[in-house]
Design a protein around this motif. Structure first.
Motif, mmCIF file in Angstrom:
data_model
loop_
_atom_site.group_PDB
_atom_site.id
_atom_site.type_symbol
_atom_site.label_atom_id
_atom_site.label_comp_id
_atom_site.label_asym_id
_atom_site.label_seq_id
_atom_site.Cartn_x
_atom_site.Cartn_y
_atom_site.Cartn_z
ATOM 1 N N ASP A 129 -6.911 -0.300 1.949
ATOM 2 C CA ASP A 129 -6.646 -0.980 0.693
ATOM 3 C C ASP A 129 -7.719 -0.578 -0.303
ATOM 4 O OD1 ASP A 129 -4.955 -3.056 -0.700
ATOM 5 O OD2 ASP A 129 -6.937 -3.926 -0.991
ATOM 6 N N CYS A 130 -7.267 -0.154 -1.461
ATOM 7 C CA CYS A 130 -8.197 0.268 -2.508
ATOM 8 C C CYS A 130 -9.129 1.368 -2.016
ATOM 9 C CB CYS A 130 -9.002 -0.919 -3.027
ATOM 10 S SG CYS A 130 -7.963 -2.195 -3.773
ATOM 11 N N TYR A 142 -6.352 -3.364 -9.828
ATOM 12 C CA TYR A 142 -5.372 -2.704 -8.965
ATOM 13 C C TYR A 142 -4.333 -2.019 -9.848
ATOM 14 C CZ TYR A 142 -2.116 -2.362 -4.969
ATOM 15 O OH TYR A 142 -1.292 -1.926 -3.967
ATOM 16 N N ARG A 144 0.390 -6.707 1.210
ATOM 17 C CA ARG A 144 0.208 -7.258 -0.129
ATOM 18 C C ARG A 144 1.495 -7.919 -0.609
ATOM 19 N NH1 ARG A 144 -3.679 -6.569 -3.955
ATOM 20 N NH2 ARG A 144 -5.501 -5.348 -3.343
ATOM 21 N N HIS A 151 -1.649 4.519 7.237
ATOM 22 C CA HIS A 151 -2.255 4.588 5.921
ATOM 23 C C HIS A 151 -2.873 5.961 5.741
ATOM 24 C CE1 HIS A 151 -1.924 0.236 5.129
ATOM 25 N NE2 HIS A 151 -1.838 0.228 6.452
ATOM 26 N N VAL A 179 0.839 -1.194 0.000
ATOM 27 C CA VAL A 179 0.000 0.000 0.000
ATOM 28 C C VAL A 179 0.870 1.238 0.000
ATOM 29 C CG1 VAL A 179 -1.782 1.253 1.247
ATOM 30 C CG2 VAL A 179 -1.868 -1.216 1.107
ATOM 31 N N ILE A 229 -3.344 -10.647 -0.722
ATOM 32 C CA ILE A 229 -3.266 -9.919 0.545
ATOM 33 C C ILE A 229 -3.118 -10.934 1.671
ATOM 34 C CG2 ILE A 229 -4.455 -8.295 2.069
ATOM 35 C CD1 ILE A 229 -6.031 -7.352 -0.385
#
Length: 672
Positions: free
Chosen positions: A299-300, A401, A349, A17, A7, A354
């Motif tokens: 994530d995403c 992704y 990841r 994050h 990430v 993941i």
């Protein structure tokens, strides 16, 4: 080799994050159908250094899988951590001991999918490992790795240890035993360290006295920190872990309370150095049951918390779009052999999958939880700026992704989900075969379709798009593209396989009377699977060859039939016209010659159906021969006596086979 997907490399190592305000990196359709071509487009105006597209990447909202690895540890595990260093992955597990825990290091190499990592027992770190280690926190600062370890059950045995690995986790670390800093540690159950504006701050929660402690390292993470006791006024009830997040410019820390079965959120605002306020988030819709560890992942562009619950022997996931919720998620009960869980690692990841890990307190094992990449895309990945066209072969929700400038400070990541819908109800003609020269109807019934487009435009009649007629001369796959209100575009095809079977008897022709000609054209298909037959069987030298020789005496029609082992049949005809514009009579003959054919004189044409007269005259005009029989010939005698040497005149009158009248004359020399 492509760098594995993280990430953010540095941020992932500190469980931090950040949500970046950025324009969308690429565009993708929201929904497509199975096997529908997908066109993705990036939104960059300037080229990037690297691109990585994963078309079937692991997705936290997807179905998780799990493996229990054990028993492989020398004791009961209590804490776990995982990270990526350059191209290589490492995992650390603390294992309980009677007086001091042990630290186990796993070296996975370039993939967490490696089922045979190198396992190194680092032992008790010269007897400074805490008892009942509760937290391993790994971070990287200025190119150097540091592992913080905390644990203990009372002020007497509670401590913090720091391992300094230098520039790679493969090194043997320097061990720093900080002990019980100022005697304020009392069963510490969570720790993290974070740099802000050149200063390093850390936080610890004590489970025994519900206190929050701030660690002040100053400008060097390797310093022994000053400890500030922030007290127990944050609503804690036996806090068991902590994880920190920077979201939209504000700092937050999530603290699970093992005795209270609830989650506390600490709000720091714009600076991690301030004293936070607390907010009770409750049990997150019944997903917290004696929580003893927590990890966070973005994530995403979605935020997720994972908890291990000691009361229910399971793990739960909580999803939230903002720090204020709403909070939804899932419980993983009876999953991956999780039993008496003690800790959960960060989520990381590895390529398009993941991973996270849970230690099991009642066995010498740990469990691997992973959200694997799928294998339903026609292309798994791409490193091109402009990704190739691809498709999915099964319905479902798939994660695309994109990582740009991977591993750099300006790295950007974006995910988009594409819903792949099942094919709408339809009935389409199956692949079929026809004989060359035939026509076949292709049909489609799909009540929900909005448009129909057939391609290619080759020997196809599309007046009725639901029932088209095709007559290809060679094998063709006709594509049918149908669009639907759901956004689906179905591109299906019908293969029409043509069995070649062509009869070519050749062009019609004219030959002179008595001449021969070769039949057959270049388009006739030949080979072991083909049978050729000529009819009728008159005046022809071979009935089964592609190029027979014929000598018809009059106008004649021949037919060539070709059949193959597929049952296909083709026929073609050729007309041979025999010319009747001249009369064939020898120009000289010798009655005494032994050679047949030159010792008589007569009409040689075979296509004459009626001879009115054939007369021969000597040089004085006296008739020496007369007949109306085409087969009758002059033997060179007059009244039974040999006629003299000389030139004689002949005249002929009659009708050809096609009914044309002829009158001709000429000379013939009698030789003695």
């Amino acid at each position: 080799m492509r760098k594995s997907l993280l990430v953010l490399l540095l941020l992932a190592c500190s469980q931090l994050h950040i949500s970046f305000a950025q324009e969308s990196l690429f565009s993708a359709p929201d929904s497509v159908c199975v096997r529908q071509p997908i066109y993705l487009a990036d939104s960059f105006t300037t080229p990037a250094e690297s691109y990585y597209w994963g078309f079937c990447s692991g997705y936290i909202y997807g179905t998780a899988q799990g493996i229990n690895w054990g028993p492989i540890l020398p004791g009961s595990p209590s804490a776990i951590e995982v990270a990526k260093d350059g191209e290589d992955y490492y995992k650390f597990i603390a294992v309980k001991g009677a007086t001091s825990d042990q630290l186990i290091k796993f070296e996975y190499g370039k993939s967490l999918s490696n089922i045979a990592p190198t396992i190194i027992n680092m032992g008790t770190l010269s007897n400074v490992m805490p008892i009942e280690t509760s937290k391993l926190f790994l971070t990287k600062d200025k190119g150097n790795w540091h592992l913080f370890i905390c644990g203990g059950t009372t002020p007497a045995n509670s401590s913090i240890v720091r391992l300094d690995f230098g520039d790679t986790l493969g090194n043997t670390p320097n061990i720093v035993n900080m002990g019980n800093l100022f005697g304020l540690l009392n069963k510490p159950r969570g720790i993290f360290v974070q740099e802000e504006a050149g200063e390093y701050f850390g936080y610890v929660v004590n489970q025994a006295d519900n206190k929050l402690l701030r660690l002040l390292f100053g400008k060097n993470i390797s310093n022994t920190p000053v400890v500030v006791d922030l007290g127990a006024g944050f609503g804690f009830n036996a806090p068991s872990d902590m994880v920190h997040v920077l979201n939209e410019g504000s700092w937050y820390v999530f603290v699970p309370n093992q005795a209270g079965n609830n989650l506390t959120r600490l709000d720091f605002g714009a600076s991690i150095a301030t004293t936070p306020t607390d907010k009770d988030l409750g049990d997150l819709d019944g997903r917290i049951f004696g929580p003893n560890s927590v990890t966070f992942v973005r994530d995403c562009n979605n935020m997720h918390l994972f908890f291990t619950n000691v009361t229910t022997d399971d793990m739960s996931r909580v999803d939230f779009p903002t720090v204020d919720g709403p909070f939804t998620g899932a419980n993983y009960t009876g999953f991956a052999g999780i039993s008496s869980p003690t800790a959960i690692s960060r989520v990381i990841r590895d390529r398009d999958s993941i991973f996270a890990y849970v230690t099991n307190g009642n066995s010498n094992s740990y469990s691997q939880i992973y959200f694997p990449q799928c294998y339903n895309s026609s292309i798994a990945s791409s490193t091109e700026k402009n990704p190739p066209v691809y498709s999915y072969d099964q319905p479902g929700l798939y994660n695309v992704y994109l990582a740009v400038n991977e591993g750099r400070a300006d790295m950007q990541i974006e995910c988009k989900q594409i819903e792949v819908l099942p094919l709408p109800p339809m009935t389409v003609s199956r692949d079929t075969g026809i004989c060359q020269g035939d026509t076949i109807q292709l049909s489609v019934v799909s009540p929900q379709a909005l448009t129909y487009v057939w391609t290619p435009n080759y020997r196809i009649d599309t007046i009725d798009v639901h029932n088209v007629k095709v007559a290809p001369e060679f094998t063709v796959k006709y594509h049918l593209q149908m669009s639907y209100s759901t956004g689906c575009i179905v591109d299906t095809g019908v293969l029409v396989e043509v069995s070649k079977n062509k009869a070519d008897a050749g062009p019609d022709r004219i030959i002179a009377d008595g001449a021969k000609t070769t039949l057959g054209g270049p388009l006739t298909t030949m080979g072991a699977n083909y049978t050729l037959t000529w009819t009728p069987n008159q005046f022809i030298n071979d009935l089964s060859t592609a190029t027979p020789v014929v000598t018809p005496p009059f106008d004649f029609t021949y037919y060539l039939e070709v059949t193959n082992t597929d049952g296909c049949y083709s026929i073609d005809s050729v007309i041979v016209h025999v010319d009747c514009n001249d009369i064939n009579v020898p120009n000289a003959f010798s009655p005494e010659s032994p050679n047949a054919g030159v010792n008589r004189v007569g009409v040689m044409n075979r296509n004459i159906v009626k001879l009115n007269s054939f007369s021969i005259y000597d040089r004085w005009g006296r008739q020496v021969f007369f007949t109306t029989d085409i087969t009758n010939e002059w033997d060179g005698k007059v009244n039974g006596k040999p006629a003299p040497f000389g030139v004689y005149v002949w005249e002929a009158d009659g009708f050809c086979a096609e009914g044309r009248r002829f009158r001709r004359s000429g000379n013939v020399t009698l030789i003695r």
